[in-house]
Design a protein around this motif. Structure first.
Motif, mmCIF file in Angstrom:
data_model
loop_
_atom_site.group_PDB
_atom_site.id
_atom_site.type_symbol
_atom_site.label_atom_id
_atom_site.label_comp_id
_atom_site.label_asym_id
_atom_site.label_seq_id
_atom_site.Cartn_x
_atom_site.Cartn_y
_atom_site.Cartn_z
ATOM 1 N N PHE A 283 0.866 -1.326 -0.112
ATOM 2 C CA PHE A 283 0.075 0.186 0.184
ATOM 3 C C PHE A 283 0.962 1.286 -0.186
ATOM 4 O O PHE A 283 0.591 2.229 -0.847
ATOM 5 C CB PHE A 283 -1.053 0.027 0.998
ATOM 6 N N ALA A 284 1.968 1.189 0.634
ATOM 7 C CA ALA A 284 3.045 2.549 0.997
ATOM 8 C C ALA A 284 3.394 2.564 -0.594
ATOM 9 O O ALA A 284 3.721 3.780 -1.141
ATOM 10 C CB ALA A 284 4.008 2.105 1.902
ATOM 11 N N ASP A 285 3.830 1.598 -1.188
ATOM 12 C CA ASP A 285 4.333 1.560 -2.570
ATOM 13 C C ASP A 285 3.211 2.171 -3.548
ATOM 14 O O ASP A 285 3.554 3.122 -4.401
ATOM 15 C CB ASP A 285 4.630 0.279 -3.131
ATOM 16 N N PHE A 286 1.978 2.092 -3.497
ATOM 17 C CA PHE A 286 1.004 2.563 -4.126
ATOM 18 C C PHE A 286 0.937 4.154 -3.901
ATOM 19 O O PHE A 286 0.786 4.813 -4.767
ATOM 20 C CB PHE A 286 -0.496 1.791 -3.897
ATOM 21 N N CYS A 287 1.066 4.491 -2.333
ATOM 22 C CA CYS A 287 0.971 5.912 -2.207
ATOM 23 C C CYS A 287 2.170 6.630 -3.013
ATOM 24 O O CYS A 287 1.972 7.640 -3.697
ATOM 25 C CB CYS A 287 1.041 5.884 -0.753
ATOM 26 N N ALA A 288 3.253 6.183 -2.842
ATOM 27 C CA ALA A 288 4.468 6.728 -3.379
ATOM 28 C C ALA A 288 4.376 6.778 -4.887
ATOM 29 O O ALA A 288 4.669 7.748 -5.425
ATOM 30 C CB ALA A 288 5.640 5.932 -3.083
ATOM 31 N N TRP A 289 3.807 5.903 -5.499
ATOM 32 C CA TRP A 289 3.543 5.947 -6.837
ATOM 33 C C TRP A 289 2.759 7.016 -7.388
ATOM 34 O O TRP A 289 2.899 7.589 -8.445
ATOM 35 C CB TRP A 289 3.019 4.619 -7.472
ATOM 36 N N MET A 290 1.398 7.061 -6.649
ATOM 37 C CA MET A 290 0.701 8.225 -6.921
ATOM 38 C C MET A 290 1.163 9.687 -6.827
ATOM 39 O O MET A 290 1.011 10.490 -7.415
ATOM 40 C CB MET A 290 -0.667 8.028 -6.106
ATOM 41 N N ILE A 291 1.695 9.720 -5.577
ATOM 42 C CA ILE A 291 2.307 11.056 -5.281
ATOM 43 C C ILE A 291 3.524 11.370 -6.430
ATOM 44 O O ILE A 291 3.441 12.526 -6.948
ATOM 45 C CB ILE A 291 3.165 10.884 -3.833
ATOM 46 N N ASP A 292 4.274 10.531 -6.749
ATOM 47 C CA ASP A 292 5.294 10.758 -7.669
ATOM 48 C C ASP A 292 4.775 11.107 -9.052
ATOM 49 O O ASP A 292 5.181 11.853 -9.919
ATOM 50 C CB ASP A 292 6.388 9.339 -7.827
ATOM 51 N N ARG A 293 3.469 10.470 -9.285
ATOM 52 C CA ARG A 293 2.945 10.798 -10.575
ATOM 53 C C ARG A 293 2.221 12.108 -10.652
ATOM 54 O O ARG A 293 2.168 12.739 -11.703
ATOM 55 C CB ARG A 293 1.948 9.516 -11.026
ATOM 56 N N TYR A 294 1.615 12.187 -9.496
ATOM 57 C CA TYR A 294 0.564 13.661 -9.636
ATOM 58 C C TYR A 294 1.077 14.580 -8.710
ATOM 59 O O TYR A 294 0.306 15.728 -8.783
ATOM 60 C CB TYR A 294 -0.866 13.198 -9.072
ATOM 61 N N ALA A 295 2.003 14.568 -7.756
ATOM 62 C CA ALA A 295 2.626 15.557 -7.036
ATOM 63 C C ALA A 295 4.023 15.509 -6.799
ATOM 64 O O ALA A 295 4.533 15.246 -5.782
ATOM 65 C CB ALA A 295 1.948 15.596 -5.418
ATOM 66 N N PRO A 296 4.975 15.353 -7.863
ATOM 67 C CA PRO A 296 6.197 15.291 -7.718
ATOM 68 C C PRO A 296 6.798 16.191 -7.025
ATOM 69 O O PRO A 296 6.712 17.582 -7.379
ATOM 70 C CB PRO A 296 6.734 14.778 -9.206
ATOM 71 N N ALA A 297 7.969 15.962 -6.538
ATOM 72 C CA ALA A 297 8.722 17.195 -5.780
ATOM 73 C C ALA A 297 9.518 17.708 -6.881
ATOM 74 O O ALA A 297 9.933 17.433 -8.004
ATOM 75 C CB ALA A 297 9.922 16.420 -5.004
ATOM 76 N N SER A 298 9.974 18.990 -6.531
ATOM 77 C CA SER A 298 10.672 19.769 -7.573
ATOM 78 C C SER A 298 11.930 19.096 -7.766
ATOM 79 O O SER A 298 12.441 18.379 -7.209
ATOM 80 C CB SER A 298 10.825 21.191 -6.976
#
Length: 306
Positions: A283-298
């Protein structure tokens, strides 16, 4: 596209997290620790929100602190429906907030799901939105009204016991400001008075046909903040990424609080979306995937992180 991320929805409610599989919430706490860490690793600027609790329960929050989960979130969230499901009056809202502030003095409290349905009378919903605004808008930093649309009855509500809940189940279909046929209720005009300060909470089902209408309504109302969800279970459907991309692109002009939840049947301890995962790291990996896709760090922060 994502300002904040909530780790599950109502994890202390048996309709959304099966307590028989996790009676002391230690698995949920481990899930929060892993997901909170993964989100921060992908983008430390995304605000991490503990799954909005329902009922509002200070003892449950203390349990989460004891398990170490609060060290991995930035905000504690509450949900309340005093005229529909809760056993306390609507005027008690400030007291309910104070109960949680007393045990979490170090974090802000958000009301990420509040609402009053029109099940009994549409006039009750009008009263409810005005009173909720009066009691909460100057009390907590963020308030999200549930919801914009009524849930169509033919879709069914995401609860564990469904019709066995009696009238409590059927109230799920009357929480919107707009009826299932697309016509506005009287409460919509009242909500419009607060739309620039009170966000909306609206679930979108997989390939939801209401998405474009929702965006139009929110633009017309002047809504700035939206809470919605990205389903871990849906991520395994054919065409999932196309749908996620379309949903998030449509909501790009809003400040989005996304809720990550719903266990895929093949990854749960039991084959149900309310089950804890066999491996919380998945589940944590899914969260990371979604953040990296839709809210990536600068790029600069990515370089620093590397």
């Amino acid at each position: 596209m994502i300002e904040a991320a909530m780790i599950w929805n109502e994890p202390n409610n048996k309709s959304h997290w099966n307590p028989e599989l996790d009676p002391d919430w230690s698995i949920y706490a481990d899930t929060v620790i892993r997901a909170g860490s993964a989100i921060a690793e992908m983008n430390p600027d995304v605000t991490r929100v503990l799954g909005g609790m329902s009922p509002i329960d200070a003892h449950w929050v203390q349990r989460m602190r004891g398990h170490g989960a609060l060290d991995h979130v930035d905000v504690v969230a509450v949900h309340g429906f005093p005229l529909d499901w809760n056993l306390w009056p609507i005027h008690a809202w400030p007291d309910k907030i104070a109960e949680i502030e007393a045990v979490v003095p170090d974090k802000p409290i958000w009301a990420t799901e509040v609402g009053v349905g029109s099940f009994g009378a549409e006039e009750v919903q009008v009263f409810g939105i005005d009173k909720t605004a009066e009691l909460l808008l100057d009390r907590v930093p963020n308030v999200y009204w549930y919801s914009l649309f009524d849930l169509p009855q033919e879709w069914g509500a995401e609860t564990r016991h469904r019709e066995a809940e009696g009238s409590s189940y059927y109230r799920h279909f009357y929480m919107g400001l707009i009826r299932a046929d697309g016509t506005p209720k009287p409460a919509l005009e009242h909500y419009a008075r607060y739309a620039d300060r009170m966000g909306l909470m609206q679930w979108f089902h997989f390939e939801d046909p209401r998405l474009d209408d929702a965006v139009r309504w929110m633009k017309d109302l002047g809504v700035k903040k939206l809470r919605t969800g990205l389903s871990w279970a849906d991520s395994f459907r054919p065409g999932a990424l196309d749908w996620f991309d379309r949903q998030m692109e449509a909501l790009a002009d809003l400040e989005v609080l996304v809720t990550f939840c719903f266990t895929p049947e093949h990854l749960g301890v039991e084959a149900h979306h309310t089950s804890c995962a066999k491996d919380p790291q998945a589940f944590a990996d899914f969260c990371a995937w979604m953040i990296d896709r839709y809210a990536p760090a600068s790029p600069v922060k990515k370089e620093i992180r590397a």
